[in-house]
Design a protein around this motif. Structure first.
Motif, PDB file in Angstrom:
ATOM      1  N   ARG A   1       0.867  -1.296  -0.169  1.00 29.77           N
ATOM      2  CA  ARG A   1       0.128   0.091   0.039  1.00 29.77           C
ATOM      3  C   ARG A   1       0.828   1.266  -0.014  1.00 29.77           C
ATOM      4  NH1 ARG A   1      -4.960   0.021   1.710  1.00 29.77           N
ATOM      5  NH2 ARG A   1      -5.123  -1.936   0.039  1.00 29.77           N
ATOM      6  N   LYS A   2       0.498   2.225  -0.820  1.00 30.69           N
ATOM      7  CA  LYS A   2       1.370   3.497  -0.768  1.00 30.69           C
ATOM      8  C   LYS A   2       1.085   4.103   0.388  1.00 30.69           C
ATOM      9  CE  LYS A   2       1.264   3.835  -5.917  1.00 30.69           C
ATOM     10  NZ  LYS A   2       0.709   4.647  -6.946  1.00 30.69           N
TER      11      LYS A   2
ATOM     12  N   HIS B   1      -5.036   7.288   8.196  1.00 29.21           N
ATOM     13  CA  HIS B   1      -6.493   7.195   7.677  1.00 29.21           C
ATOM     14  C   HIS B   1      -6.267   6.608   5.912  1.00 29.21           C
ATOM     15  CE1 HIS B   1      -8.063   9.119  10.879  1.00 29.21           C
ATOM     16  NE2 HIS B   1      -7.266   9.954  10.918  1.00 29.21           N
ATOM     17  N   LEU B   2      -7.258   6.192   5.506  1.00 27.03           N
ATOM     18  CA  LEU B   2      -7.339   5.714   4.239  1.00 27.03           C
ATOM     19  C   LEU B   2      -7.599   6.723   3.589  1.00 27.03           C
ATOM     20  CD1 LEU B   2      -6.980   3.417   2.037  1.00 27.03           C
ATOM     21  CD2 LEU B   2      -9.361   2.978   2.674  1.00 27.03           C
ATOM     22  N   GLY B   3      -6.994   7.079   2.166  1.00 28.61           N
ATOM     23  CA  GLY B   3      -7.190   8.236   1.490  1.00 28.61           C
ATOM     24  C   GLY B   3      -7.540   7.624   0.025  1.00 28.61           C
TER      25      GLY B   3
ATOM     26  N   ARG C   1      -4.535   4.952  -1.007  1.00 30.41           N
ATOM     27  CA  ARG C   1      -3.236   5.748  -0.479  1.00 30.41           C
ATOM     28  C   ARG C   1      -3.444   5.739   1.147  1.00 30.41           C
ATOM     29  NH1 ARG C   1      -2.907   9.475  -4.980  1.00 30.41           N
ATOM     30  NH2 ARG C   1      -0.852   9.263  -5.882  1.00 30.41           N
ATOM     31  N   PHE C   2      -2.587   5.365   1.651  1.00 32.60           N
ATOM     32  CA  PHE C   2      -2.773   5.362   3.272  1.00 32.60           C
ATOM     33  C   PHE C   2      -1.930   6.821   3.813  1.00 32.60           C
ATOM     34  CE2 PHE C   2      -2.188   4.167   7.726  1.00 32.60           C
ATOM     35  CZ  PHE C   2      -3.581   3.538   8.059  1.00 32.60           C
ATOM     36  N   LEU C   3      -2.706   7.412   4.456  1.00 38.61           N
ATOM     37  CA  LEU C   3      -2.219   8.823   4.670  1.00 38.61           C
ATOM     38  C   LEU C   3      -1.801   8.874   6.117  1.00 38.61           C
ATOM     39  CD1 LEU C   3      -5.454  11.033   3.574  1.00 38.61           C
ATOM     40  CD2 LEU C   3      -3.328  10.162   2.166  1.00 38.61           C
ATOM     41  N   ALA C   4      -0.131   9.040   6.394  1.00 37.12           N
ATOM     42  CA  ALA C   4       0.210   8.671   7.534  1.00 37.12           C
ATOM     43  C   ALA C   4       0.225   9.829   8.641  1.00 37.12           C
ATOM     44  CB  ALA C   4       1.838   8.287   7.533  1.00 37.12           C
TER      45      ALA C   4
ATOM     46  N   ALA D   1       0.263  15.062  -0.903  1.00 33.09           N
ATOM     47  CA  ALA D   1       1.243  15.532   0.046  1.00 33.09           C
ATOM     48  C   ALA D   1       1.700  16.957  -0.837  1.00 33.09           C
ATOM     49  CB  ALA D   1       2.589  14.833   0.039  1.00 33.09           C
ATOM     50  N   ARG D   2       2.186  16.868  -2.006  1.00 33.85           N
ATOM     51  CA  ARG D   2       2.348  18.109  -2.873  1.00 33.85           C
ATOM     52  C   ARG D   2       1.014  18.419  -3.630  1.00 33.85           C
ATOM     53  NH1 ARG D   2       7.320  15.337  -3.992  1.00 33.85           N
ATOM     54  NH2 ARG D   2       8.976  16.201  -2.563  1.00 33.85           N
ATOM     55  N   HIS D   3       0.359  19.386  -3.273  1.00 35.67           N
ATOM     56  CA  HIS D   3      -0.999  19.835  -3.635  1.00 35.67           C
ATOM     57  C   HIS D   3      -0.877  21.027  -4.700  1.00 35.67           C
ATOM     58  CE1 HIS D   3      -5.106  19.884  -3.736  1.00 35.67           C
ATOM     59  NE2 HIS D   3      -5.045  21.304  -3.630  1.00 35.67           N
TER      60      HIS D   3
END
Length: 620
Positions: A110-111, A145-147, A151-154, A398-400
Motif C-alpha cells: 500500500r502506498k 487514515h485511508l485516502g 493511499r494510506f495517509l500517515a 502531499a504536494r498539492h
C-alpha cells in the motif's frame, strides 16, 4: 448554552472586570469537561483476551486487528483475528519498501503518503527525525487514515522490532468464498480460514460498530480540530451518532485601541465571554454508495462588559445536512444539501453552503464543481449570492497543486459580481522544507466600476534537526489596493474564507493574526513564526506579524478592531501571538491563545490591544 447543571449567568461581575479568570472559575469549567473523561476511561477498561467465536458474531462496522501475511496485492491471509473497540486511527504493520517518490513508502503493498506533519517515533516511542529512506527494510507501524485511490495517509510512523504483518481497521464488508470468511478492511481482501484463532478482549456485545469514514480529499488531508468529532455511538447497523462539547473563555481588551478617549467612544470596549457549545452529528450509511449526514449545534453564551453590563444568549442552528451518492455514472459522485466547503488553508473558503457539488477523479486529477447559495444563518450579502465553484487539483496529496474559479453573483444592484481565479501549491519540498504559494486574480464589478485586482501569499516552513521537532515559518502576503482613476484595483478575498491553518504547531491558527485577523485587502503582511513540541503531543507556537496598507485608507476590511485608521499613514502596526496546544488524549484537547497588538502611525495616539482565549473540546 446549558452547562450540565451550572448557570454561568450567575458569575460574579468582579471576575469580568479583571484581565485574568480566577482559578476557581477555571477549575469549575475544567471539571465539567474532564468529568466525562474519567467516565470514558473507566468504560474502556479491557479484560484479559479470550478465545471466542468471533466470525459468527462479526458484523460490518466492527473493528478488528488481523495478523498474517500478504500473499498477493490486496489479498491478506489471516492466521489470527481479534475484535477490538473502535480506534481514532487505522494501522498497518509491515516492512517498509521504497515508494515512487522520496516522501512516500510502501507497506503491505500500500502506498503510504508522508508529509511534514507526519510524526516519526523510534522503538522507545520517542520522536525522531527519520525519513522514508532511513525506514527502508525495517518493520514499521503506520497509523493514519485511508485516502483516495487506496493511499494510506500517515499521521505517525513508528519503527518496530521484527514481527508479523498486521492490519487494524473497520470491517467494511463480510462475505464467504471457498468455505472461508472474507473481510474487506482498508481496501484489503482479508481471507480468514475456519481454523484461524479468534480472540476478543471483552464480551462480544460490548464492541461498538462505526459508520464508514469519508475518504480524505487531496486538498484536506489533515482534519481541523474545529471539524473533528469523536468515534460516536452506534445506533444501528448503519447509523452513528457523534457528539462534541466545547467550553471557551474569551477575554478582549481595548479593541478600539483608544483608552485615552473612552468618554467619547463606546464605554463597553472591554468584554469577557463564556461560551458552551454542544454539537450533534448523525451519520447514516445504508450501503457503500450512499451516506447521509445531519449536523446540529446549540450555543450558550454569557457576555460581560467592562461597565458591569452583562447579557446571556443561546441559539440552535443547522450545521450540515447532506446526501452523498457515490458513482452515479461516469465515475461521478454527487453531494446534495448543506455541506461544508473547506480546504486545508481556508484561504478560499470555509463555509457551509446550500446546493449541489459534483466530484470526479481520474488517475492523476481531482475535479469539484459546485452550484450553491446560503439559505439561512448567513450574512445578508451571502444569502443574496449564487456561487459557482470549480476546483481542479492533482492527486499527489502531499504536494498539492490546484487551479480554481469561484464566481459569486449577488443578484442585482451596483455590486453584482466577483470572480476569483488562481493557482495554488503547498506541501513538502524535501524532508526539512515545506511551503505554500497562493496567487489569485479578481475580476467583476464594484459600485458600478469594473474591478481588476490581485492577491497572493507565499510561505516557507523549515523543520530543524533534533527530537523536539522545532519548525520555523516565514511568509509574506499582499492584497492590492485601489489607486484612484480607471478600474478599481482593490483586492478582496472570496468572502467565504477563514484564513485559518496549521503553521508550526499542532493547532490551527489564524495566520494573519489572532487579534487583528484582517482580510487580505489593500494590505501587506510579513510574518515570522516558531513552533516546538515540548511533549509528544503538546506544542507551543509564537507568531509575529507586521502590517502595512498598500494605499493609505480610512477603511479596513473584516478585522476584529473597532476603529479605522486615519488614512494618512500606511503603517498599521504589529502583533505577536502565542498558542499552546495540548493533544495528549484522543477524546479531548486544550488550546490557549494570547495575542498583543500594537497600532502603528495609521492610528494616531492608538493604544495597545490584548486578547486571551482558552478552549477545551471533548469528543464523544
Amino acid at each position: 448554552m446549558m452547562c450540565f447543571g451550572r448557570d454561568l449567568s450567575a458569575a460574579p461581575r468582579s471576575w469580568l472586570r479583571r484581565r485574568v479568570v480566577p482559578a476557581r472559575r477555571m477549575a469549575a469549567i475544567l471539571l465539567v469537561v474532564l468529568s466525562p473523561v474519567s467516565a470514558f476511561g473507566a468504560a474502556e477498561g479491557n479484560s484479559d483476551p479470550r478465545d471466542v467465536d468471533v466470525l459468527s458474531n462479526l458484523r460490518v462496522g466492527h473493528w478488528v486487528e488481523v495478523r498474517g501475511e500478504l500473499t498477493r496485492p490486496d489479498l491478506f491471509l489471516a492466521d489470527r483475528v481479534a475484535i477490538i473497540k473502535p480506534k481514532p486511527e487505522s494501522r498497518l504493520w509491515g516492512i517498509a519498501a521504497p515508494g515512487e517518490l522520496a516522501d512516500s513508502m510502501m507497506v503491505l503493498g500500500r502506498k503510504v503518503q508522508i508529509d511534514d506533519r507526519t510524526q516519526w517515533l523510534d522503538r522507545e516511542k520517542e520522536t525522531r527525525d527519520h525519513t522514508a529512506g532511513s525506514a527502508r527494510d525495517h518493520r514499521v507501524r503506520v497509523s493514519g487514515h485511508l485516502g483516495v485511490r487506496g493511499r494510506f495517509l500517515a499521521e505517525t510512523i513508528e519503527i518496530r522490532d521484527p514481527g508479523t504483518s498486521r492490519i487494524l481497521g473497520r470491517v467494511d464488508a463480510i462475505s464467504t468464498r471457498n468455505g472461508a470468511t472474507q473481510l474487506k478492511i482498508l481496501g484489503f481482501d482479508v481471507q480468514v480460514p475456519s481454523t484461524v484463532k479468534q480472540r476478543a478482549s471483552a464480551a462480544l456485545e460490548d464492541f461498538d460498530r462505526t459508520s464508514p469514514t469519508p475518504l480524505r480529499s487531496p486538498s484536506s488531508k489533515t482534519v481541523d480540530a474545529d471539524d473533528l468529532l469523536g468515534d460516536g455511538y452506534s445506533l444501528s447497523r448503519s447509523a452513528t451518532l457523534r457528539l462534541r462539547q466545547d467550553i471557551s473563555i474569551n477575554s478582549q481588551r481595548n479593541f478600539e485601541i483608544d483608552r485615552r478617549n473612552d468618554r467619547d467612544v463606546d464605554e463597553n470596549d472591554d468584554r469577557d465571554d463564556g461560551a458552551h457549545n454542544l454539537r450533534f452529528q448523525l451519520i447514516w450509511a445504508p450501503n457503500a454508495r450512499t451516506t447521509a449526514l445531519v449536523d446540529a449545534r446549540h450555543r450558550w453564551r454569557r457576555r460581560e462588559l467592562d461597565q458591569g453590563v452583562g447579557e446571556t444568549s443561546s441559539s440552535t442552528r443547522l450545521g450540515e445536512a447532506w446526501l452523498l451518492f457515490r458513482d452515479i455514472g461516469f465515475g461521478i459522485d454527487l453531494q446534495v444539501g448543506r455541506q461544508d466547503f473547506d480546504e486545508s488553508r481556508e484561504w478560499l473558503f470555509d463555509q457551509n453552503l446550500d446546493g449541489i457539488r459534483l466530484f470526479r477523479q481520474t488517475q492523476n486529477l481531482h475535479f469539484e464543481l459546485g452550484l450553491t447559495t446560503t439559505l439561512s444563518d448567513g450574512s445578508r450579502r451571502n444569502q443574496s449570492a449564487v456561487n459557482t465553484t470549480l476546483y481542479v487539483s492533482n492527486r499527489h496529496g502531499a504536494r498539492h497543486l490546484a487551479s480554481y474559479l469561484i464566481n459569486r453573483n449577488f443578484g442585482g444592484g451596483r455590486d453584482t459580481t466577483q470572480t476569483h481565479y488562481g493557482v495554488r501549491a503547498f506541501g513538502p519540498l524535501n524532508q526539512r522544507l515545506s511551503g505554500w504559494a497562493e496567487l489569485s486574480g479578481l475580476a467583476g464589478t464594484r459600485n458600478g466600476t469594473s474591478v481588476s485586482a490581485w492577491g497572493g501569499d507565499l510561505g516557507l516552513r523549515v523543520k530543524t534537526l533534533g527530537q523536539r521537532r522545532t519548525t520555523l515559518s516565514f511568509s509574506y502576503a499582499l492584497g492590492s489596493g485601489d489607486r484612484a482613476g480607471g478600474k478599481n484595483t482593490e483586492f478582496v478575498q472570496t468572502g467565504l474564507q477563514d484564513n485559518d491553518g496549521r503553521l508550526s504547531g499542532l493547532s490551527s491558527v489564524r495566520y494573519y493574526g489572532e487579534l487583528f485577523d484582517p482580510e487580505l485587502s489593500n494590505i501587506s503582511i510579513a510574518s515570522l513564526g516558531i513552533g516546538t513540541r515540548i511533549f509528544k503531543k503538546t506544542s507551543v507556537e509564537l507568531q509575529g506579524h507586521l502590517y502595512r496598507q498598500g494605499v493609505a485608507s480610512t477603511r479596513l476590511r473584516n478585522t476584529n478592531l473597532d476603529r479605522n485608521p486615519l488614512g494618512e499613514s500606511r503603517d498599521l502596526g504589529w502583533e505577536i501571538d502565542a498558542v499552546l496546544a495540548l493533544r495528549q488524549f484522543a477524546r479531548w484537547d486544550i488550546e490557549f491563545v494570547a495575542a498583543h497588538f500594537s497600532p502603528g502611525s495609521a492610528f494616531p495616539q492608538g493604544d495597545d490591544a490584548q486578547l486571551a482565549r482558552l478552549q477545551v473540546r471533548f469528543r464523544y
